[in-house]
Motif scaffolding. Structure first.
Motif, PDB file in Angstrom:
ATOM      1  N   ALA A  56      46.823-105.218  10.312  1.00 22.87           N
ATOM      2  CA  ALA A  56      45.951-106.401  10.248  1.00 22.87           C
ATOM      3  C   ALA A  56      45.079-106.495  11.495  1.00 22.87           C
ATOM      4  N   VAL A  57      45.645-106.147  12.661  1.00 20.16           N
ATOM      5  CA  VAL A  57      44.869-106.146  13.911  1.00 20.16           C
ATOM      6  C   VAL A  57      43.680-105.198  13.786  1.00 20.16           C
ATOM      7  N   TRP A  58      43.965-103.971  13.335  1.00 18.69           N
ATOM      8  CA  TRP A  58      42.891-102.983  13.226  1.00 18.69           C
ATOM      9  C   TRP A  58      41.871-103.371  12.159  1.00 18.69           C
ATOM     10  N   THR A  59      42.344-103.772  10.984  1.00 23.50           N
ATOM     11  CA  THR A  59      41.443-104.085   9.881  1.00 23.50           C
ATOM     12  C   THR A  59      40.510-105.231  10.247  1.00 23.50           C
ATOM     13  N   TYR A  60      41.055-106.267  10.886  1.00 19.94           N
ATOM     14  CA  TYR A  60      40.203-107.393  11.279  1.00 19.94           C
ATOM     15  C   TYR A  60      39.173-106.948  12.316  1.00 19.94           C
ATOM     16  N   ALA A  61      39.617-106.171  13.304  1.00 21.97           N
ATOM     17  CA  ALA A  61      38.691-105.718  14.340  1.00 21.97           C
ATOM     18  C   ALA A  61      37.561-104.883  13.746  1.00 21.97           C
ATOM     19  N   ALA A  62      37.895-104.021  12.788  1.00 22.48           N
ATOM     20  CA  ALA A  62      36.876-103.173  12.167  1.00 22.48           C
ATOM     21  C   ALA A  62      35.883-104.008  11.357  1.00 22.48           C
ATOM     22  N   ARG A  63      36.395-104.965  10.598  1.00 19.10           N
ATOM     23  CA  ARG A  63      35.514-105.795   9.774  1.00 19.10           C
ATOM     24  C   ARG A  63      34.689-106.762  10.611  1.00 19.10           C
ATOM     25  N   ALA A  64      35.218-107.160  11.763  1.00 19.61           N
ATOM     26  CA  ALA A  64      34.471-108.064  12.645  1.00 19.61           C
ATOM     27  C   ALA A  64      33.510-107.313  13.552  1.00 19.61           C
ATOM     28  N   ASP A  65      33.417-105.990  13.366  1.00 15.16           N
ATOM     29  CA  ASP A  65      32.511-105.144  14.139  1.00 15.16           C
ATOM     30  C   ASP A  65      32.866-105.157  15.626  1.00 15.16           C
ATOM     31  N   PHE A  66      34.156-105.143  15.927  1.00 12.31           N
ATOM     32  CA  PHE A  66      34.621-105.065  17.310  1.00 12.31           C
ATOM     33  C   PHE A  66      34.919-103.627  17.725  1.00 12.31           C
ATOM     34  N   THR A  67      34.762-102.678  16.802  1.00  9.90           N
ATOM     35  CA  THR A  67      35.098-101.290  17.106  1.00  9.90           C
ATOM     36  C   THR A  67      33.873-100.529  17.600  1.00  9.90           C
ATOM     37  N   ALA A  68      34.132 -99.387  18.243  1.00 15.87           N
ATOM     38  CA  ALA A  68      33.055 -98.559  18.782  1.00 15.87           C
ATOM     39  C   ALA A  68      32.188 -98.011  17.660  1.00 15.87           C
ATOM     40  N   ASP A  69      30.936 -97.732  18.002  1.00 19.02           N
ATOM     41  CA  ASP A  69      29.972 -97.245  17.009  1.00 19.02           C
ATOM     42  C   ASP A  69      30.385 -95.901  16.412  1.00 19.02           C
ATOM     43  N   GLU A  70      31.175 -95.118  17.162  1.00 20.01           N
ATOM     44  CA  GLU A  70      31.563 -93.791  16.679  1.00 20.01           C
ATOM     45  C   GLU A  70      32.541 -93.851  15.515  1.00 20.01           C
ATOM     46  N   ILE A  71      33.141 -95.031  15.272  1.00 22.08           N
ATOM     47  CA  ILE A  71      34.070 -95.187  14.160  1.00 22.08           C
ATOM     48  C   ILE A  71      33.280 -95.514  12.894  1.00 22.08           C
ATOM     49  N   SER A  72      33.242 -94.563  11.975  1.00 20.57           N
ATOM     50  CA  SER A  72      32.530 -94.779  10.715  1.00 20.57           C
ATOM     51  C   SER A  72      33.366 -95.661   9.790  1.00 20.57           C
ATOM     52  N   ASP A  73      32.730 -96.134   8.731  1.00 16.88           N
ATOM     53  CA  ASP A  73      33.461 -96.954   7.760  1.00 16.88           C
ATOM     54  C   ASP A  73      34.595 -96.160   7.121  1.00 16.88           C
ATOM     55  N   GLY A  74      34.332 -94.893   6.835  1.00 14.31           N
ATOM     56  CA  GLY A  74      35.362 -94.053   6.240  1.00 14.31           C
ATOM     57  C   GLY A  74      36.543 -93.847   7.168  1.00 14.31           C
ATOM     58  N   ALA A  75      36.265 -93.621   8.456  1.00 15.44           N
ATOM     59  CA  ALA A  75      37.343 -93.446   9.436  1.00 15.44           C
ATOM     60  C   ALA A  75      38.143 -94.728   9.585  1.00 15.44           C
ATOM     61  N   ALA A  76      37.451 -95.864   9.591  1.00 12.17           N
ATOM     62  CA  ALA A  76      38.144 -97.153   9.713  1.00 12.17           C
ATOM     63  C   ALA A  76      39.093 -97.384   8.546  1.00 12.17           C
ATOM     64  N   ARG A  77      38.651 -97.018   7.337  1.00 15.45           N
ATOM     65  CA  ARG A  77      39.524 -97.173   6.156  1.00 15.45           C
ATOM     66  C   ARG A  77      40.732 -96.257   6.242  1.00 15.45           C
ATOM     67  N   LEU A  78      40.528 -95.029   6.702  1.00 14.21           N
ATOM     68  CA  LEU A  78      41.651 -94.098   6.821  1.00 14.21           C
ATOM     69  C   LEU A  78      42.657 -94.564   7.869  1.00 14.21           C
ATOM     70  N   ILE A  79      42.170 -95.165   8.953  1.00 11.48           N
ATOM     71  CA  ILE A  79      43.073 -95.699   9.977  1.00 11.48           C
ATOM     72  C   ILE A  79      43.885 -96.860   9.407  1.00 11.48           C
ATOM     73  N   THR A  80      43.257 -97.656   8.563  1.00 14.95           N
ATOM     74  CA  THR A  80      43.997 -98.734   7.895  1.00 14.95           C
ATOM     75  C   THR A  80      45.099 -98.163   7.004  1.00 14.95           C
ATOM     76  N   ILE A  81      44.779 -97.100   6.279  1.00 14.05           N
ATOM     77  CA  ILE A  81      45.784 -96.458   5.416  1.00 14.05           C
ATOM     78  C   ILE A  81      46.942 -95.930   6.247  1.00 14.05           C
ATOM     79  N   ARG A  82      46.637 -95.318   7.394  1.00 15.51           N
ATOM     80  CA  ARG A  82      47.704 -94.803   8.244  1.00 15.51           C
ATOM     81  C   ARG A  82      48.658 -95.916   8.674  1.00 15.51           C
ATOM     82  N   GLY A  83      48.098 -97.084   8.965  1.00 17.57           N
ATOM     83  CA  GLY A  83      48.932 -98.191   9.399  1.00 17.57           C
ATOM     84  C   GLY A  83      49.922 -98.648   8.349  1.00 17.57           C
ATOM     85  N   LEU A  84      49.627 -98.349   7.076  1.00 18.86           N
ATOM     86  CA  LEU A  84      50.510 -98.788   5.987  1.00 18.86           C
ATOM     87  C   LEU A  84      51.569 -97.747   5.626  1.00 18.86           C
TER      88      LEU A  84
END
Length: 218
Positions: A130-158
């Motif tokens: 939830a920490v990562w997913t919220y940060a990604a959706r709130a655009d708090f992550t670095a520009d180098e993190i693509s939408d696809g990478a952000a989704r895969l990181i969310t999957i890893r957390g589960l």
């Protein structure tokens, strides 16, 4: 009116989190007590702590895994707001509670103890995700993190909470088998790493194509 807490940098969040992790890892070992027996009875008394040792080692490894995940997340989370602060605190709450079910499991080794222990780890995994997913959706992550990478990181957390939830089901049939279910986290992470690396490579290739196109237009 109270202003919403937020802004760039996450140093204080990371400092607090590292402190909590350090305390939890220390508290895990405090469940051990030197047996108050005669020297001749000591080997048997130490052997009786086998379940305690297993629960300690498993907790230490998984907490260490989550420290690594949290550290990696905050390499790319560059800003925060009040919601992210509270999500991180809830995650730390779930981590700080872990020594209690760990000692219960090591002392009693029952299905109920394993269920409580596993549910604790389910909450840990869901909350760090939830920490990562919220940060990604709130655009708090670095520009180098693509939408696809952000989704895969969310999957890893589960992955971990899904495995521990599975172990609760398995424990209803065989508690001894349930102890080995968390091993599935390792191969699942290896599969995830393959897809993540592919996403990173594709993202890098796309950036190179855009750079070439921009140079040609210039």
């Amino acid at each position: 009116m109270v202003r919403t807490l937020g802004g760039p940098e996450t140093d204080r969040m990371e400092g607090l989190s590292d402190g909590v992790f350090a305390i939890v890892l220390t508290l895990l070992v405090l469940q051990f007590e030197v047996p108050d027996v005669s020297a001749s009875e000591l080997p048997a008394a130490v052997a009786d702590q086998e379940t305690l040792l297993v629960s300690y080692l498993l907790s230490f490894v998984v907490v260490g895994l989550y420290w690594n995940i949290h550290h990696n997340h905050f390499r790319y989370i560059e800003a925060h707001d009040r919601i992210l602060l509270w999500l991180n605190l809830l995650f730390l709450l779930s981590i700080s509670f872990l020594p209690y079910p760990t000692e219960l499991l090591g002392t009693y080794g029952t299905q109920f103890a394993w269920t409580l222990y596993s549910i604790n780890f389910v909450f840990v995994g869901v909350l760090i995700t939830a920490v990562w997913t919220y940060a990604a959706r709130a655009d708090f992550t670095a520009d180098e993190i693509s939408d696809g990478a952000a989704r895969l990181i969310t999957i890893r957390g589960l992955i971990s909470p899904a495995v521990f939830a599975l172990s609760v089901v398995v424990a209803t049939v065989s508690l001894s088998v349930a102890y080995f279910i968390p091993i599935l986290i390792a191969p699942a992470q290896m599969v995830w790493n393959r897809y993540y690396q592919r996403e990173i490579d594709d993202s890098d290739e796309e950036k190179k194509r855009r750079n070439r196109s921009e140079r040609e237009l210039d």
